[in-house]
Design an enzyme around this catalytic site. Sequence first.
Site, PDB file in Angstrom:
ATOM      1  N   CYS A  52      81.705   6.225 -59.768  1.00 49.96           N
ATOM      2  CA  CYS A  52      81.325   6.258 -61.179  1.00 49.96           C
ATOM      3  C   CYS A  52      82.019   7.399 -61.915  1.00 49.96           C
ATOM      4  O   CYS A  52      82.075   7.395 -63.144  1.00 49.96           O
ATOM      5  CB  CYS A  52      79.816   6.382 -61.331  1.00 49.96           C
ATOM      6  SG  CYS A  52      79.121   7.893 -60.617  1.00 49.96           S
ATOM      7  N   SER A 117      83.328  17.511 -57.661  1.00 49.61           N
ATOM      8  CA  SER A 117      82.341  16.569 -58.196  1.00 49.61           C
ATOM      9  C   SER A 117      81.760  17.051 -59.515  1.00 49.61           C
ATOM     10  O   SER A 117      81.780  18.254 -59.824  1.00 49.61           O
ATOM     11  CB  SER A 117      81.200  16.368 -57.193  1.00 49.61           C
ATOM     12  OG  SER A 117      81.669  15.737 -56.027  1.00 49.61           O
ATOM     13  N   GLN A 124      77.048  12.405 -52.035  1.00 48.02           N
ATOM     14  CA  GLN A 124      77.349  10.973 -52.070  1.00 48.02           C
ATOM     15  C   GLN A 124      78.839  10.684 -51.969  1.00 48.02           C
ATOM     16  O   GLN A 124      79.256   9.664 -51.419  1.00 48.02           O
ATOM     17  CB  GLN A 124      76.794  10.334 -53.355  1.00 48.02           C
ATOM     18  CG  GLN A 124      75.300  10.148 -53.368  1.00 48.02           C
ATOM     19  CD  GLN A 124      74.574  11.438 -53.650  1.00 48.02           C
ATOM     20  OE1 GLN A 124      75.088  12.309 -54.347  1.00 48.02           O
ATOM     21  NE2 GLN A 124      73.374  11.575 -53.107  1.00 48.02           N
ATOM     22  N   GLU A 200      73.540   2.291 -54.052  1.00 45.05           N
ATOM     23  CA  GLU A 200      73.198   3.591 -53.470  1.00 45.05           C
ATOM     24  C   GLU A 200      72.615   4.538 -54.513  1.00 45.05           C
ATOM     25  O   GLU A 200      71.628   5.234 -54.255  1.00 45.05           O
ATOM     26  CB  GLU A 200      74.446   4.210 -52.834  1.00 45.05           C
ATOM     27  CG  GLU A 200      74.198   5.562 -52.177  1.00 45.05           C
ATOM     28  CD  GLU A 200      75.455   6.165 -51.583  1.00 45.05           C
ATOM     29  OE1 GLU A 200      75.383   7.307 -51.116  1.00 45.05           O
ATOM     30  OE2 GLU A 200      76.503   5.493 -51.604  1.00 45.05           O
ATOM     31  N   MET A 201      73.224   4.576 -55.711  1.00 41.81           N
ATOM     32  CA  MET A 201      72.748   5.508 -56.732  1.00 41.81           C
ATOM     33  C   MET A 201      71.337   5.153 -57.184  1.00 41.81           C
ATOM     34  O   MET A 201      70.464   6.023 -57.309  1.00 41.81           O
ATOM     35  CB  MET A 201      73.706   5.518 -57.923  1.00 41.81           C
ATOM     36  CG  MET A 201      73.249   6.443 -59.061  1.00 41.81           C
ATOM     37  SD  MET A 201      73.055   8.177 -58.554  1.00 41.81           S
ATOM     38  CE  MET A 201      74.782   8.680 -58.489  1.00 41.81           C
TER      39      MET A 201
END
Length: 428
Positions: A52, A117, A124, A200-201
């Site tokens: 994302c 990140s 993640q 997953e998020m």
Amino acid sequence: MTVLALGLNHGSAPLDLRGRFAIPTEALGRSIQGLRDHLSQARAEVAILSTCNRTEVYVGLPASGCPRHALALLEPAMDWLAQRGDTPPGELRQHSYFREGVEAARHAFRVAAGLDSMVLGEPQILGQMKVAVREAGTAGTLGTTLHQMFQRSFSVAKEVRSRTEIGSHAVSLAASAVRLAQQLFDDLPQRRVLFIGAGEMIELVATHFAAQKPLQMTVANRSAERGQALAHRLGADQLPLAALGDALGSFDIVISCTASSLPLIGLGAVERAIKQRKRRPMLMLDLAVPRDIEPEVARLDDVYLYTVDDLARQVQVNGERRQAAVAQAEAIVSAGVDSFSQWLEQRAAVPVIQALQRQIEDWRQAELLKARRSLARGQDVDTVMESLSAALTRKMLHGPLSELHASAGEAHRASVNSVQRLFLRTGS
């Protein structure tokens, strides 16, 4: 071989631009093959990381390729990425970055360790990189160099998490989502929460919300089976995605993160929901890239819409301790880069080593054939052995001695040092 990295992320490109380049996991294999075909390099290694917050292309090249050859693939890779995101190449260049050689490896190591990140230290990304490697392996484009680089990046990430406090001080987007909801609603256990998606998020965010024991949790997902599985794990209700518009007004908090290429929730649907709620406030968290919720929704009164970029800005961290951990992590990354650089150099020398071994073997076989012929003619064994060893010695010393005789100045001193290091032992 050398490595190229080309991409854009939350630091270089705005959310809507990043959304054009997001590649769903199920489309990664086709995209990888399409990129390699576009590069017209049968031996090129290719991997694509898409999350994302970033889309990155990694390409491995043969050791024989000079820097000009390596850089020659930048333009076709940029063109492919621009086409994939339906974006003019010039606009992409303004918001992208490029790394080559060990700097590409350094970038990959920092990404895996969570140092690049949006939320520093988030875990993640490591799983997402492993998915990228798995997809490249399945597509048959993960060669020795990229495999080695990514495996080393995983080792570096593991060491960073075990030896530093990056992980313990990382504040996840999921935790930030809960904190934001608590700021807007001081009675979270009395609120209804809708999760759109089952990836997953969403599972991570839903798990954080479940710990707060909201009044109701509901999951809506395109795949009913996967949505049901997540709802069962959470003890939540399930809502058909087709019924989303009618049910939207029932929820105080809506969190969406799907792989849809188009928004799932439009301005009109939210306007109707607010009217149904009699202007009671609604929190909407759009964690998807591309967006799941039309950005115009943010203009509505009584609706608090946050994107993944907005949420990241809510993250609060312990600055001093985090920065100390970052310094430690960067040192670990640098050590990993040095090791990978050494491996690249050694791998680049393999063709030379192989050629040298072939040359020596050819000399050995030639002199051995002469010796056998001499022995067959009845010559003395000791004489034949002396002749064989002398001939091999002359051939092996011919190159170094010629270089010593022909060189001068600094080149001569370098040749002398090389000969001493390779052939002469000093001390005992």
